[in-house]
Scaffold this active site. Sequence first.
Site, mmCIF file in Angstrom:
data_model
loop_
_atom_site.group_PDB
_atom_site.id
_atom_site.type_symbol
_atom_site.label_atom_id
_atom_site.label_comp_id
_atom_site.label_asym_id
_atom_site.label_seq_id
_atom_site.Cartn_x
_atom_site.Cartn_y
_atom_site.Cartn_z
ATOM 1 N N ASP A 172 0.854 -1.186 0.000
ATOM 2 C CA ASP A 172 0.000 0.000 0.000
ATOM 3 C C ASP A 172 0.886 1.231 0.000
ATOM 4 O OD1 ASP A 172 -2.238 1.545 -0.059
ATOM 5 O OD2 ASP A 172 -2.831 1.215 2.021
ATOM 6 N N GLU B 67 2.065 6.562 -7.102
ATOM 7 C CA GLU B 67 1.402 5.393 -6.545
ATOM 8 C C GLU B 67 2.150 4.104 -6.841
ATOM 9 O OE1 GLU B 67 -0.935 2.926 -4.568
ATOM 10 O OE2 GLU B 67 -1.313 5.070 -4.563
#
Length: 941
Positions: free
Chosen positions: A711, A749
């Site tokens: 994550d 990301e």
Amino acid sequence: MSGRARKNRRRQSRETQSGAPVEGQQPGNGSSRYQQRQWQGQQAPDPAPEPVPAPALTSVPVLEAAQPPATARAATYSEVLARSTGRARTPAWARGPMPIASPPTVAPVQAPAAQASIPASEFVRHEEPRGAEGGAEEGASTFAEDSKVSAELKEPSQRKRRSNRWNFHDVGVNTRQKLHHFIECKRGTLGTVVHLKTNHFRLTSRPQWALYQYHVNFNPQMDSRRLRSVLLDVHKQLLGQHYSFDGAILFLCHRLQNKVTEVYSQTQSGEKVRITITLTSELLPNSPTCLHFYNVIFKRLLNTMKLVQIGRNFYDIYNGAEDMRDLGLNICPGFITSILRYENEIMLCTDVSHKVVRKDTILDLINDFQKSRRRTSREDILQEIRGQIVYTKHNNRTYRVDDIDWEQNPRSTFKKDDSDISFLDYYRQQYGTKITDLEQPVLVSLPKRKKGPDGRPTSPALLMPELCNLTGLTRSMRMNDRITKNIAKRTKLSPERRHSELQKLMDNIHRNADVQRELQEWGLNFEKQPLSLTGRVLPVPILNEDRRARSIQCTDWSREIHKGQLSFPKPLANWLFVFNHENSRLAQILWEKLDFATRTLGINLKPPKRCPVQDKTEEYLKVLKDNVTPQTQIAVCLLPNNRKEKYDAIKKYLCTIRPVPSQCIVAETLKKRQVLLAVVTRLALQMNCKIGGHLWKVSIPFTDAMFIGIDCFHEVTSGHKSVAGFVASLDTSLTKWYSCCLFQDTGQEFLDGLGICLESALKAWKENSKQSLLPKFIFVYRDGVGDGQLQTMVDYEIPQILKCLNSLPKYSYKLVIIVVKKRVNARFFVEKDGYLINPSAGTVIDVDVTRPEWYDFFIVSQSAKEGSVTPTHYNVVFDNTDLTPDQIQCLTYKLCYMYYNWTGVIRVPAPCQYAHKLAFLVGQSIHDSPSKDLSCCLYYL
């Protein structure tokens, strides 16, 4: 703060932690003074040409080991699997073309050569020019060209369109075709069948003629979408009565006489605008691009029903807003909508949404600071405002405040159409809005994309504080139980109430004559009743089956954990207890309660080394420096308040300089006598798992499997680098975990050094495992992949994992990679005694509302006591095993029981939540790589 940061904070606050303070388009098109001074310095460098991890992000690895040069392109997922055997079949719905009926007869018209004038009344709601909003520049198509375009329409001179700007739902990303053993069937059979209702409505009829897709270009460029629509509406004689325009793309049900058509319009100020309409595609009824057309039409229906679009959602701000005068805010109800192709048919998915809009503006907040007695600097005001999301009523937009330009005011000017205009005149001319405070500064909102579709740098939006209403809640509001309860009462809808609101929306659609007329013109219609389907309830896993500790079989074992011993409690004999002198009495109470709680849990706890200090950050650090030794198991700090600076300093020191697990607790938490024992028990559990104890365990049907969670955390407003958390299990009972971090460019990301993390995890596995040198099975749960990012993740991260595993000699591995998504709009309800309730924990849905091009499923892992439970979506993007859907679904559900920071089942598998906690701690507090000495303990809980 950014949407991503707000999401992280909401997830953080959801857990009850004893160790929490903490552990707990606008004017300004490129020539403003702010842009000249700061904009270039705040932009990130250009990304490397290949590979591209995200549309507007850069890929600069920050890790101990060296990375390959940017020019060394990683193979895409398709290239890696090019040698795979077997032939993937196209999903049934796309194998054959649908019959095409004749389009409605439209009288041919000639393109008018004369100019058309627009009445002044049409300009009431047009938006400001702004680079970040995007105009109708050439090449600014908001969605991809269809694959069924005839050869005559595909010209080399056409500029490549950007598909990810509209593809929020990853339409056309087919990951199932590579999973040969799941081409035909991806459904499981295990569990008790349960009948469900959902929030999906079938599209019962749709046009059976071809649509023609045109790209519309305006010269000079018109930034306002509303203005572009007004300029094009003048030419209804050419376009016909039935057409759809979203600001860049035009849909017609008939073909214009010429492939390229030029018409002219005139603005209110007399400016002549050339409009170029270029044919790009001929869309068949079963074309995926038609989905975008259906969504555009449905948005028009919502506008017809007087709902206002804010962001992607629609809200009833005029008639439905609830005025909470005592709280100084409005709660606006609305809807989230999307039309997509699901397993067997196209359906509308809609859910209820709420937006909290405060009555005070940013200017009110600035004035309050300046009028306060305490001395306040401009930097203090910026710290309070930075990251706030504001709502501008004049254009129904939301912006994030990133900076304040104190040198500009409403009388300052900026470039518009090659001439200077002041903010004061601009708002008066465009919106009829009068700015009263002429000395207020200008707010700066940085664009999400660094460059526009034409490749030019995107300028920031410059906002007037007087016109910016605050949204959301302040920190003081969130700590006020009365405010949060009042808001929760209005926004947390029960399944029965949520279903009722959705049913009202569909009833209004079918009763509204204007809406029905629009639907009939396009040949569309929706069912009145939501879709009914079947799901399966998986059996609740049994914890501690080896009988070393008390066996547990429920979804919330907070009571059961207090009645029996832990699975493997670890003695705590050498630990440090730091507190300030004023809290000496609380420190004694904490020690007494800890002694009592640990005896019940079976933990052998020895008295700590007590270190009273003065309430200064440097005093805490000095005591830790003098007393932490290599033998110290954990350092516990009792903090007098939740000041972030002190907490961050302690955490950074104990994670980087003197690596030892630490636990912080705020004194205020210990003053609530009614929950004191529960808080201390939670504290004891946290302390024990941080030093290596096992709280509980669940049986896994693999003796040599590694589970990985990934994550990312983004703190865009502070300017810190984004942090990717990587955790991997080191034993079969999922009680030992390896962790490491990657630092990336702000907002990035996708991971650059994924292979290095995996290699380190495999090395740690060798050192800890007694059964096998390398795991036979590897399960990767990837969290944080946002809307429209699936293809980039598949092409960028999976090759890194495969390259790392393939580099190991004679290693035969079985790999499963699953993308986890929590922000979904699907809802499921169970009918009981005439009422709708939440489904039971363990409910699996893998039919009807899943996507035909994916191997995906939903799991409702939690039991919600209030509101409507939200399922979690899982998408298997890589699988070279022979595991059945039942095995993968049951395994995923079991992992939701193995998160040690919560005595109950959570929404996502434990590896995902551990990765989030790691990234959150490092990104929020440490801002540096934690010591490798802590890599095999859960210090980040």
